[in-house]
Scaffold this motif. Structure first.
Motif, PDB file in Angstrom:
ATOM      1  N   LEU A 118     -33.177 -46.537   1.767  1.00 53.14           N
ATOM      2  CA  LEU A 118     -31.998 -46.817   1.611  1.00 53.14           C
ATOM      3  C   LEU A 118     -31.112 -47.924   0.826  1.00 53.14           C
ATOM      4  CD1 LEU A 118     -29.458 -45.970   2.400  1.00 53.14           C
ATOM      5  CD2 LEU A 118     -29.051 -47.295   4.490  1.00 53.14           C
ATOM      6  N   GLU A 119     -31.818 -48.589   0.371  1.00 54.64           N
ATOM      7  CA  GLU A 119     -31.123 -49.901  -0.286  1.00 54.64           C
ATOM      8  C   GLU A 119     -31.304 -49.046  -1.801  1.00 54.64           C
ATOM      9  OE1 GLU A 119     -32.263 -54.672  -1.850  1.00 54.64           O
ATOM     10  OE2 GLU A 119     -31.928 -53.938   0.254  1.00 54.64           O
ATOM     11  N   GLN A 120     -32.451 -48.921  -1.616  1.00 58.85           N
ATOM     12  CA  GLN A 120     -33.157 -48.588  -3.551  1.00 58.85           C
ATOM     13  C   GLN A 120     -32.349 -47.171  -3.624  1.00 58.85           C
ATOM     14  OE1 GLN A 120     -37.388 -48.274  -2.512  1.00 58.85           O
ATOM     15  NE2 GLN A 120     -37.636 -49.605  -3.176  1.00 58.85           N
ATOM     16  N   ARG A 121     -32.040 -46.670  -2.433  1.00 59.72           N
ATOM     17  CA  ARG A 121     -31.323 -44.582  -3.693  1.00 59.72           C
ATOM     18  C   ARG A 121     -29.924 -44.991  -3.562  1.00 59.72           C
ATOM     19  NH1 ARG A 121     -33.984 -40.563  -2.102  1.00 59.72           N
ATOM     20  NH2 ARG A 121     -34.710 -41.554  -0.306  1.00 59.72           N
ATOM     21  N   LEU A 122     -29.364 -46.222  -2.693  1.00 61.48           N
ATOM     22  CA  LEU A 122     -27.596 -46.753  -3.107  1.00 61.48           C
ATOM     23  C   LEU A 122     -27.816 -47.247  -4.464  1.00 61.48           C
ATOM     24  CD1 LEU A 122     -26.273 -47.359   0.447  1.00 61.48           C
ATOM     25  CD2 LEU A 122     -25.878 -45.430  -0.559  1.00 61.48           C
ATOM     26  N   ASP A 123     -28.984 -47.871  -4.307  1.00 59.18           N
ATOM     27  CA  ASP A 123     -29.062 -48.607  -6.204  1.00 59.18           C
ATOM     28  C   ASP A 123     -29.478 -47.892  -7.529  1.00 59.18           C
ATOM     29  OD1 ASP A 123     -28.025 -51.491  -4.978  1.00 59.18           O
ATOM     30  OD2 ASP A 123     -30.212 -51.967  -4.855  1.00 59.18           O
ATOM     31  N   ARG A 124     -30.002 -46.807  -7.181  1.00 63.93           N
ATOM     32  CA  ARG A 124     -29.627 -45.263  -7.451  1.00 63.93           C
ATOM     33  C   ARG A 124     -28.413 -45.263  -8.062  1.00 63.93           C
ATOM     34  NH1 ARG A 124     -35.255 -42.296  -8.490  1.00 63.93           N
ATOM     35  NH2 ARG A 124     -36.430 -44.157  -9.256  1.00 63.93           N
ATOM     36  N   LEU A 125     -28.265 -45.043  -7.014  1.00 64.47           N
ATOM     37  CA  LEU A 125     -26.830 -44.005  -7.877  1.00 64.47           C
ATOM     38  C   LEU A 125     -25.171 -45.189  -7.872  1.00 64.47           C
ATOM     39  CD1 LEU A 125     -26.873 -41.763  -4.463  1.00 64.47           C
ATOM     40  CD2 LEU A 125     -27.084 -41.191  -6.343  1.00 64.47           C
ATOM     41  N   VAL A 126     -24.975 -46.310  -7.304  1.00 59.14           N
ATOM     42  CA  VAL A 126     -24.492 -47.253  -7.835  1.00 59.14           C
ATOM     43  C   VAL A 126     -24.933 -47.904  -7.802  1.00 59.14           C
ATOM     44  CG1 VAL A 126     -22.646 -47.894  -7.824  1.00 59.14           C
ATOM     45  CG2 VAL A 126     -22.603 -46.091  -7.275  1.00 59.14           C
ATOM     46  N   ARG A 127     -25.403 -49.025  -9.280  1.00 57.20           N
ATOM     47  CA  ARG A 127     -25.957 -50.293  -9.660  1.00 57.20           C
ATOM     48  C   ARG A 127     -25.406 -51.525  -8.374  1.00 57.20           C
ATOM     49  NH1 ARG A 127     -26.585 -53.544 -15.158  1.00 57.20           N
ATOM     50  NH2 ARG A 127     -27.952 -55.019 -14.059  1.00 57.20           N
ATOM     51  N   GLY A 128     -26.246 -51.350  -7.554  1.00 51.30           N
ATOM     52  CA  GLY A 128     -25.910 -53.329  -6.534  1.00 51.30           C
ATOM     53  C   GLY A 128     -25.369 -52.451  -5.108  1.00 51.30           C
ATOM     54  N   LEU A 129     -24.802 -51.750  -5.370  1.00 53.86           N
ATOM     55  CA  LEU A 129     -24.455 -51.280  -3.569  1.00 53.86           C
ATOM     56  C   LEU A 129     -25.394 -50.879  -2.625  1.00 53.86           C
ATOM     57  CD1 LEU A 129     -22.108 -50.066  -2.201  1.00 53.86           C
ATOM     58  CD2 LEU A 129     -22.750 -46.833  -3.170  1.00 53.86           C
ATOM     59  N   GLY A 130     -26.462 -50.447  -2.608  1.00 51.49           N
ATOM     60  CA  GLY A 130     -27.429 -50.879  -1.001  1.00 51.49           C
ATOM     61  C   GLY A 130     -27.740 -52.543  -1.281  1.00 51.49           C
ATOM     62  N   THR A 131     -27.924 -52.998  -2.221  1.00 48.19           N
ATOM     63  CA  THR A 131     -28.626 -54.640  -2.517  1.00 48.19           C
ATOM     64  C   THR A 131     -26.993 -55.415  -1.579  1.00 48.19           C
ATOM     65  OG1 THR A 131     -29.445 -54.846  -4.289  1.00 48.19           O
ATOM     66  CG2 THR A 131     -29.014 -56.697  -3.533  1.00 48.19           C
ATOM     67  N   ASP A 132     -25.616 -55.051  -2.076  1.00 49.61           N
ATOM     68  CA  ASP A 132     -24.971 -55.568  -1.300  1.00 49.61           C
ATOM     69  C   ASP A 132     -24.216 -54.955   0.016  1.00 49.61           C
ATOM     70  OD1 ASP A 132     -23.769 -56.364  -3.788  1.00 49.61           O
ATOM     71  OD2 ASP A 132     -22.212 -55.285  -4.230  1.00 49.61           O
TER      72      ASP A 132
END
Length: 261
Positions: A118-132
């Motif tokens: 999930l973290e990687q998927r969200l980071d692909r869509l919006v940079r840093g979103l999954g990490t945050d």
């Protein structure tokens, strides 16, 4: 050979033009030497700067970075507020933390590509979103924060809008998906079983190719180009990261693979 104005005499070989010309040429030579010296000095300073950046620890040169670290897109306070809002909605008690965790795993597996978290998927869509998001949830998520993660798995980057504006709808969707996931695990309904429920077509067993074409919305005589075009369109429409249905996304991909293999 070039022309030397010092040798020009206007037709009289006994005379030479010397007034100011030699001084100008000497000044030009001096300026050219000064430009070369300045260029060499600039190159030397640039080399020193590059060497300093390579060898200096990052913490020591943080002040010289072009931009400061951006604030997190999702804070722990937001995650707590979302979780508390979800816990107040009808149907919340029907949700189970383990069921939500399994739902997250299932939705991730049905996404594209399936190996991403999930973290990687969200980071692909919006940079840093999954990490945050993962940092805001923390290392030990409870039922409320797990429900927030499940909402992002289901709705993708639009999850924050759903959580802010309609938490009741989020709980309803999560409960429905959890129930569907649980019934599939308990009943172990295979793909063959699923096909058997669709096998009536004027009293005859449905042709697998025709069934796959119907999933893509195509007729029996559809060409390979039409199949690829319909697949691209439906994948974008049903992609879970863009708010689509994970089940529909899976069926579209399965139909496409059965037609092109």
């Amino acid at each position: 050979m070039g022309f030397d104005p010092r040798q020009w005499s206007g037709g009289r070989p006994e005379q030479r033009v010397t007034s100011n010309v030699e001084a100008l040429l000497a000044e030009n030579d001096a300026l050219r030497r000064e430009v070369l010296r300045l260029n060499r000095e600039l190159e030397r300073l640039q080399r020193q700067q590059r060497q300093r950046i390579r060898t200096e620890p990052r913490s020591h040169r943080a002040w010289s970075e072009p931009s400061a670290q951006a604030p997190p897109r999702i804070s722990s306070q937001q995650v707590r507020a979302w979780g508390q809002a979800l816990a107040q909605q009808p149907g919340w008690t029907a949700l189970r933390q383990r069921g939500l965790e399994l739902l997250i795993e299932q939705l991730n597996r049905s996404g594209f590509p399936a190996h991403l978290t999930l973290e990687q998927r969200l980071d692909r869509l919006v940079r840093g979103l999954g990490t945050d998001l993962m940092a805001a949830v923390g290392a030990k998520p409870n039922k409320q924060t797990t429900a927030v993660l499940a909402a992002f798995t289901l709705f993708g980057v639009r999850a924050s809008e759903w959580l802010d504006e309609d938490p009741q709808r989020v709980v309803e969707q999560l409960r429905q998906r959890q129930d569907q996931s649980g019934s599939r695990r308990q009943g172990r309904r295979t793909r063959t079983d699923q096909r058997q429920t669709d096998r009536q077509d004027d009293g005859h067993a449905r042709d697998p190719r025709r069934a796959a074409l119907r999933v893509l919305g195509l007729e029996a005589n559809a060409s390979l180009a039409e199949i690829k075009q319909a697949h691209r369109k439906l994948v974008k429409q049903h992609h879970p990261d863009l708010g689509g249905s994970a089940e529909a996304f899976r069926r579209v991909n399965e139909a496409y693979r059965s037609l092109v293999q």
